[in-house]
Design a protein around this motif. Structure first.
Motif, PDB file in Angstrom:
ATOM      1  N   TYR A  29       0.827  -1.206   0.000  1.00  0.00           N
ATOM      2  CA  TYR A  29       0.000   0.000   0.000  1.00  0.00           C
ATOM      3  C   TYR A  29       0.865   1.261   0.000  1.00  0.00           C
ATOM      4  CZ  TYR A  29      -4.094   2.837   1.346  1.00  0.00           C
ATOM      5  OH  TYR A  29      -5.114   3.753   1.392  1.00  0.00           O
ATOM      6  N   ILE A  30       1.849   1.295   0.893  1.00  0.00           N
ATOM      7  CA  ILE A  30       2.748   2.455   0.987  1.00  0.00           C
ATOM      8  C   ILE A  30       3.617   2.559  -0.262  1.00  0.00           C
ATOM      9  CG2 ILE A  30       4.677   3.466   2.260  1.00  0.00           C
ATOM     10  CD1 ILE A  30       3.471   2.063   4.789  1.00  0.00           C
ATOM     11  N   ALA A  31       4.173   1.447  -0.715  1.00  0.00           N
ATOM     12  CA  ALA A  31       5.045   1.447  -1.892  1.00  0.00           C
ATOM     13  C   ALA A  31       4.288   1.921  -3.125  1.00  0.00           C
ATOM     14  CB  ALA A  31       5.625   0.051  -2.123  1.00  0.00           C
ATOM     15  N   TYR A  32       3.065   1.461  -3.280  1.00  0.00           N
ATOM     16  CA  TYR A  32       2.253   1.838  -4.442  1.00  0.00           C
ATOM     17  C   TYR A  32       2.000   3.344  -4.475  1.00  0.00           C
ATOM     18  CZ  TYR A  32      -1.749   2.215  -7.575  1.00  0.00           C
ATOM     19  OH  TYR A  32      -2.596   2.580  -8.587  1.00  0.00           O
ATOM     20  N   HIS A  33       1.660   3.913  -3.345  1.00  0.00           N
ATOM     21  CA  HIS A  33       1.287   5.323  -3.310  1.00  0.00           C
ATOM     22  C   HIS A  33       2.472   6.277  -3.239  1.00  0.00           C
ATOM     23  CE1 HIS A  33      -3.041   4.896  -3.292  1.00  0.00           C
ATOM     24  NE2 HIS A  33      -2.876   3.834  -2.535  1.00  0.00           N
ATOM     25  N   GLU A  48       5.064   3.428  13.126  1.00  0.00           N
ATOM     26  CA  GLU A  48       5.298   4.437  12.093  1.00  0.00           C
ATOM     27  C   GLU A  48       4.729   3.983  10.753  1.00  0.00           C
ATOM     28  OE1 GLU A  48       8.891   7.096  10.134  1.00  0.00           O
ATOM     29  OE2 GLU A  48       9.410   5.362  11.360  1.00  0.00           O
ATOM     30  N   ARG A  49       4.891   2.707  10.434  1.00  0.00           N
ATOM     31  CA  ARG A  49       4.343   2.183   9.183  1.00  0.00           C
ATOM     32  C   ARG A  49       2.824   2.303   9.182  1.00  0.00           C
ATOM     33  NH1 ARG A  49       6.818  -2.233   9.461  1.00  0.00           N
ATOM     34  NH2 ARG A  49       5.066  -3.416  10.281  1.00  0.00           N
ATOM     35  N   GLN A  50       2.191   2.022  10.308  1.00  0.00           N
ATOM     36  CA  GLN A  50       0.743   2.165  10.402  1.00  0.00           C
ATOM     37  C   GLN A  50       0.324   3.630  10.241  1.00  0.00           C
ATOM     38  OE1 GLN A  50      -0.226   0.179  14.129  1.00  0.00           O
ATOM     39  NE2 GLN A  50      -1.191  -1.423  12.923  1.00  0.00           N
ATOM     40  N   GLN A  51       1.133   4.543  10.734  1.00  0.00           N
ATOM     41  CA  GLN A  51       0.831   5.967  10.575  1.00  0.00           C
ATOM     42  C   GLN A  51       0.896   6.376   9.106  1.00  0.00           C
ATOM     43  OE1 GLN A  51       3.776   7.369  13.390  1.00  0.00           O
ATOM     44  NE2 GLN A  51       2.183   7.915  14.857  1.00  0.00           N
ATOM     45  N   TRP A  52       1.843   5.826   8.363  1.00  0.00           N
ATOM     46  CA  TRP A  52       1.930   6.126   6.932  1.00  0.00           C
ATOM     47  C   TRP A  52       0.731   5.552   6.181  1.00  0.00           C
ATOM     48  CZ3 TRP A  52       4.383   9.925   4.958  1.00  0.00           C
ATOM     49  CH2 TRP A  52       5.559  10.383   5.523  1.00  0.00           C
ATOM     50  N   VAL A  53       0.298   4.360   6.549  1.00  0.00           N
ATOM     51  CA  VAL A  53      -0.893   3.775   5.932  1.00  0.00           C
ATOM     52  C   VAL A  53      -2.094   4.685   6.182  1.00  0.00           C
ATOM     53  CG1 VAL A  53      -2.551   1.859   6.078  1.00  0.00           C
ATOM     54  CG2 VAL A  53      -0.100   1.379   5.941  1.00  0.00           C
ATOM     55  N   ALA A  54      -2.240   5.148   7.408  1.00  0.00           N
ATOM     56  CA  ALA A  54      -3.354   6.042   7.746  1.00  0.00           C
ATOM     57  C   ALA A  54      -3.265   7.344   6.960  1.00  0.00           C
ATOM     58  CB  ALA A  54      -3.363   6.319   9.249  1.00  0.00           C
ATOM     59  N   GLU A  55      -2.075   7.857   6.766  1.00  0.00           N
ATOM     60  CA  GLU A  55      -1.900   9.096   6.008  1.00  0.00           C
ATOM     61  C   GLU A  55      -2.265   8.914   4.545  1.00  0.00           C
ATOM     62  OE1 GLU A  55      -1.116  13.115   5.327  1.00  0.00           O
ATOM     63  OE2 GLU A  55      -1.557  11.981   7.135  1.00  0.00           O
ATOM     64  N   VAL A  56      -1.854   7.808   3.953  1.00  0.00           N
ATOM     65  CA  VAL A  56      -2.222   7.523   2.559  1.00  0.00           C
ATOM     66  C   VAL A  56      -3.742   7.443   2.441  1.00  0.00           C
ATOM     67  CG1 VAL A  56      -2.127   5.814   0.692  1.00  0.00           C
ATOM     68  CG2 VAL A  56      -0.056   6.368   1.964  1.00  0.00           C
ATOM     69  N   MET A  57      -4.376   6.767   3.393  1.00  0.00           N
ATOM     70  CA  MET A  57      -5.836   6.658   3.364  1.00  0.00           C
ATOM     71  C   MET A  57      -6.484   8.034   3.465  1.00  0.00           C
ATOM     72  SD  MET A  57      -6.365   3.209   5.670  1.00  0.00           S
ATOM     73  CE  MET A  57      -8.106   3.484   5.868  1.00  0.00           C
TER      74      MET A  57
END
Length: 71
Positions: A29-33, A48-57
């Motif tokens: 998900y993070i790599a794609y975006h 931190e990875r979960q925070q990036w996922v939330a930010e992309v969302m």
């Protein structure tokens, strides 16, 4: 995309492992975006990875709200 991991089923002192398929979803998900490499993403701590996922969302929701309703 968030899900809590329960330690109820672990014996005392056991290690709870993050499900590998869930980790793969987050990395993809993070790599794609953001077009970051696997190596870059895996240097992040779990939180931190979960925070990036939330930010992309959040970005996707904002983008879809601004541009998705113009039909």
């Amino acid at each position: 995309m968030s899900r809590r991991i329960s330690s109820r089923n672990c014996a005392n002192g056991g290690v709870v492992r993050y499900p590998s398929e869930r980790l793969l979803e987050e990395v993809a998900y993070i790599a794609y975006h953001f077009h970051w490499s696997y190596q870059q993403i895996m240097t992040f701590e779990h939180r931190e990875r979960q925070q990036w996922v939330a930010e992309v969302m959040r970005i996707n929701q904002k983008f879809n709200g601004e541009f998705g309703s113009s039909s």
